[in-house]
Write a protein that holds these residues in place. Structure first.
Motif, PDB file in Angstrom:
ATOM      1  N   GLY A  27       0.789  -1.232   0.000  1.00  0.00           N
ATOM      2  CA  GLY A  27       0.000   0.000   0.000  1.00  0.00           C
ATOM      3  C   GLY A  27       0.816   1.274   0.000  1.00  0.00           C
ATOM      4  O   GLY A  27       0.257   2.361   0.078  1.00  0.00           O
ATOM      5  N   TRP A  28       2.143   1.172  -0.099  1.00  0.00           N
ATOM      6  CA  TRP A  28       2.968   2.376  -0.136  1.00  0.00           C
ATOM      7  C   TRP A  28       2.721   3.145  -1.421  1.00  0.00           C
ATOM      8  O   TRP A  28       2.616   2.584  -2.500  1.00  0.00           O
ATOM      9  N   LYS A  29       2.646   4.446  -1.271  1.00  0.00           N
ATOM     10  CA  LYS A  29       2.638   5.318  -2.439  1.00  0.00           C
ATOM     11  C   LYS A  29       4.095   5.619  -2.794  1.00  0.00           C
ATOM     12  O   LYS A  29       4.990   5.408  -1.973  1.00  0.00           O
ATOM     13  N   PRO A  30       4.367   6.092  -4.009  1.00  0.00           N
ATOM     14  CA  PRO A  30       5.752   6.409  -4.369  1.00  0.00           C
ATOM     15  C   PRO A  30       6.369   7.374  -3.360  1.00  0.00           C
ATOM     16  O   PRO A  30       5.748   8.357  -2.967  1.00  0.00           O
ATOM     17  N   ASN A  31       7.576   7.069  -2.931  1.00  0.00           N
ATOM     18  CA  ASN A  31       8.273   7.920  -1.968  1.00  0.00           C
ATOM     19  C   ASN A  31       9.745   7.983  -2.340  1.00  0.00           C
ATOM     20  O   ASN A  31      10.156   7.465  -3.377  1.00  0.00           O
ATOM     21  N   ASP A  32      10.543   8.614  -1.492  1.00  0.00           N
ATOM     22  CA  ASP A  32      11.963   8.775  -1.795  1.00  0.00           C
ATOM     23  C   ASP A  32      12.670   7.430  -1.956  1.00  0.00           C
ATOM     24  O   ASP A  32      13.549   7.287  -2.805  1.00  0.00           O
ATOM     25  N   ALA A  33      12.302   6.447  -1.155  1.00  0.00           N
ATOM     26  CA  ALA A  33      12.967   5.142  -1.221  1.00  0.00           C
ATOM     27  C   ALA A  33      12.664   4.417  -2.528  1.00  0.00           C
ATOM     28  O   ALA A  33      13.568   3.868  -3.168  1.00  0.00           O
ATOM     29  N   THR A  34      11.416   4.426  -2.945  1.00  0.00           N
ATOM     30  CA  THR A  34      11.050   3.692  -4.157  1.00  0.00           C
ATOM     31  C   THR A  34      11.531   4.414  -5.416  1.00  0.00           C
ATOM     32  O   THR A  34      12.106   3.797  -6.313  1.00  0.00           O
ATOM     33  N   ALA A  83       8.956   5.464 -15.871  1.00  0.00           N
ATOM     34  CA  ALA A  83       8.284   4.921 -14.684  1.00  0.00           C
ATOM     35  C   ALA A  83       8.247   5.949 -13.555  1.00  0.00           C
ATOM     36  O   ALA A  83       7.243   6.065 -12.841  1.00  0.00           O
ATOM     37  N   ILE A  84       9.329   6.699 -13.404  1.00  0.00           N
ATOM     38  CA  ILE A  84       9.377   7.719 -12.345  1.00  0.00           C
ATOM     39  C   ILE A  84       8.372   8.834 -12.633  1.00  0.00           C
ATOM     40  O   ILE A  84       7.659   9.288 -11.726  1.00  0.00           O
ATOM     41  N   VAL A  85       8.278   9.273 -13.877  1.00  0.00           N
ATOM     42  CA  VAL A  85       7.299  10.307 -14.231  1.00  0.00           C
ATOM     43  C   VAL A  85       5.893   9.798 -13.950  1.00  0.00           C
ATOM     44  O   VAL A  85       5.057  10.508 -13.385  1.00  0.00           O
ATOM     45  N   TRP A  86       5.619   8.563 -14.333  1.00  0.00           N
ATOM     46  CA  TRP A  86       4.319   7.955 -14.056  1.00  0.00           C
ATOM     47  C   TRP A  86       4.042   7.997 -12.555  1.00  0.00           C
ATOM     48  O   TRP A  86       2.953   8.369 -12.113  1.00  0.00           O
TER      49      TRP A  86
END
Length: 121
Positions: A27-34, A83-86
């Protein structure tokens, strides 16, 4: 290409892919780690590009189809930024899974580049 560096890239991309997919399903949303882990994968791809440009000049030319290798080398550079932009546009847990899919795509493409460079097909 340098063989050990290629394997480091493949293993790192798989680990990043597993990490992103697992935390995405949690359930994590994109963050600095991902996002940062996929940025690290991109950084290694840029290093691989430099190595691939220099290698023929120092006596390590590709054994396989040069055009096919360079199409893969340029194309794979586009996967992590896409993928990062997405992930930054659509900040849902599924975007984190997309980051993982991008990392897995990089692993497969780098392995294919390895096969082409050393003519292992």
């Amino acid at each position: 290409m340098i063989e050990w560096f290629t394997w480091v890239q493949v293993v790192l991309a798989v680990v990043v892919g597993l990490f992103a997919v697992v935390v995405g399903f949690i359930g994590w949303k994109p963050n600095d780690a991902t996002v940062g882990s996929l940025a690290l994968v991109e950084l290694l791809l840029v290093a691989q590009l430099v190595v691939s440009l220099v290698a023929p000049a120092v006596g390590n030319p590709p054994q396989g189809n040069v055009l096919e290798f360079w199409v893969y080398a340029v194309s794979v550079l586009l996967v992590p930024p896409a993928a990062i932009v997405w992930a930054l546009i659509d900040r849902t847990r599924w975007s984190t899974v997309v980051l993982g899919a991008g990392a897995f795509t990089v692993a497969v493409m780098v392995y294919r580049m390895y096969q082409i460079w050393f003519a292992l097909n």
